[in-house]
Design an enzyme around this catalytic site. Structure first.
Site, short mmCIF file in Angstrom:
data_model
loop_
_atom_site.label_atom_id
_atom_site.label_comp_id
_atom_site.label_asym_id
_atom_site.label_seq_id
_atom_site.Cartn_x
_atom_site.Cartn_y
_atom_site.Cartn_z
CE LYS A 49 2.80 -7.13 2.99
NZ LYS A 49 3.64 -6.14 3.67
CD GLN B 2 6.18 -6.43 6.39
OE1 GLN B 2 5.85 -6.75 5.26
NE2 GLN B 2 5.34 -5.84 7.23
CG ASP C 37 4.79 -1.15 0.78
OD1 ASP C 37 3.62 -1.57 0.64
OD2 ASP C 37 5.61 -1.69 1.55
#
Ligand code: NAD
Length: 287
Positions: free
Chosen positions: A52, A96, A119
């Site tokens: 990412k 994460q 997200d």
């Protein structure tokens, strides 16, 4: 049979993002910023975060890493999220998952400012999606719809089966497919481990989306001739990486299919960048 090339499509999207960022920053606008929080040493998470970060760099997005030890307390993590919420130069916050034991992921996700929830995991983002309001959509399902759109595979008026009811893939994907629009308006059946005759449901579907996490679960006898098959699964087997679909057997039966790797996977990161771009535009009034 049409092979749906997610790698190429993701590259195209990343190039589009790079171009927009470059042209705006050349005019003196600050670059988009994505804060990436990684707690602990989970090897898979480390790889995801590295990928990412690299993708951000390539696109001209400023990625700000926060690598914290597994011993980080809930309060420390909450304080970091609060600081990032308040930081003007941060457009997106990515936490994460999974978090190490002892940390409450739901509490953390709830603490992220929905305006920076790139997200799409915050309950407000999910609620907005369900109600058809603007907001961030979870990256993997958003990437799937983008693939359908770019390959012009309309779901409107079609029967779609989604296998798997997770919060990050199956459920939001089912909602997206039922939304109004050419790449929505499907009659959606959401299947899961308690579905009595899954093979029958699949055989009736014009579109099959597999998000199960079981290698080669969807076999040729489960797929209708000419169906479109989208494989979300990423399974590590002794023979290497494979999806939830028995690709070799299914590919000759369907009209279009995503491979694994190189299908849905690369789209997830591309959509994370796109969500970050969307947040940046909104926050700076660029749209
Ligand atoms: P999950 O484990 O949270 O959910 C799996 C779902 O599959 C559950 O809803 C369960 O009901 C269903 N299921 C399990 N066994 C079943 C069976 N025998 N019959 C019918 N349904 C069954 O999984 P997830 O997070 O949605 O991920 C699914 C797969 O997609 C995994 O392989 C994961 O690695 C992959 N994934 C890929 C991406 C990507 O970027 N391509 C992103 C997220 C997940």
């Amino acid at each position: 049979m049409k092979l749906i090339d997610g790698k190429k499509t993701a590259q195209d999207i990343r190039a589009e993002i790079k171009e927009e960022v470059a042209s705006r920053t050349a005019q003196g606008v600050r670059a988009p910023g994505l804060a990436v929080i990684l707690v602990g040493e989970d090897p898979a998470s480390q790889v995801y975060v590295r990928n990412k970060e690299r993708a951000c760099q390539e696109a001209g997005i400023r990625s700000v890493p926060y690598r914290l030890p597994a011993s980080t307390s809930q309060e420390e993590l909450m304080a970091l999220i609060a600081a990032l919420n308040a930081d003007e130069r941060v457009d997106g916050i990515l936490l994460q998952l999974p978090l190490p034991k002892g940390l409450d992921a739901d509490r953390c996700l709830l603490a992220i400012d929905p305006a920076k929830d790139v997200d799409g995991f915050h309950p407000e983002s999910v609620g907005r999606l369900v109600q058809g309001l603007p907001g961030f959509v979870s990256c993997t399902p958003a990437g799937i719809i983008e693939l359908l759109a770019r390959y012009d595979l309309p779901t409107e008026g079609k029967k779609a089966v989604v296998i798997g009811r997770s919060n990050i893939v199956g459920k939001p994907l089912a909602v997206l497919l039922a939304r109004p629009g050419r790449f929505g308006n499907a009659t959606v059946t959401l299947c899961h481990s308690r579905t009595p005759d899954l093979a029958k449901e699949c055989r009736e579907a014009d579109f099959v989306f597999a998000a199960i996490g079981r290698p080669r679960f969807v076999t040729a006898d489960m797929v209708k001739l000419g169906a479109v098959v989208v494989d979300v699964g990423i399974n590590r087997t002794e023979q290497g990486l494979c999806g939830d679909v028995d690709f070799e057997a299914v590919k000759d039966k369907c009209s279009a299919i995503t491979p694994v790797p190189g299908g849905v996977g690369p789209m997830t990161i591309a959509m994370l960048l796109k969500n970050t771009l969307q947040s940046w535009r909104q926050r700076l009034g660029l749209c």
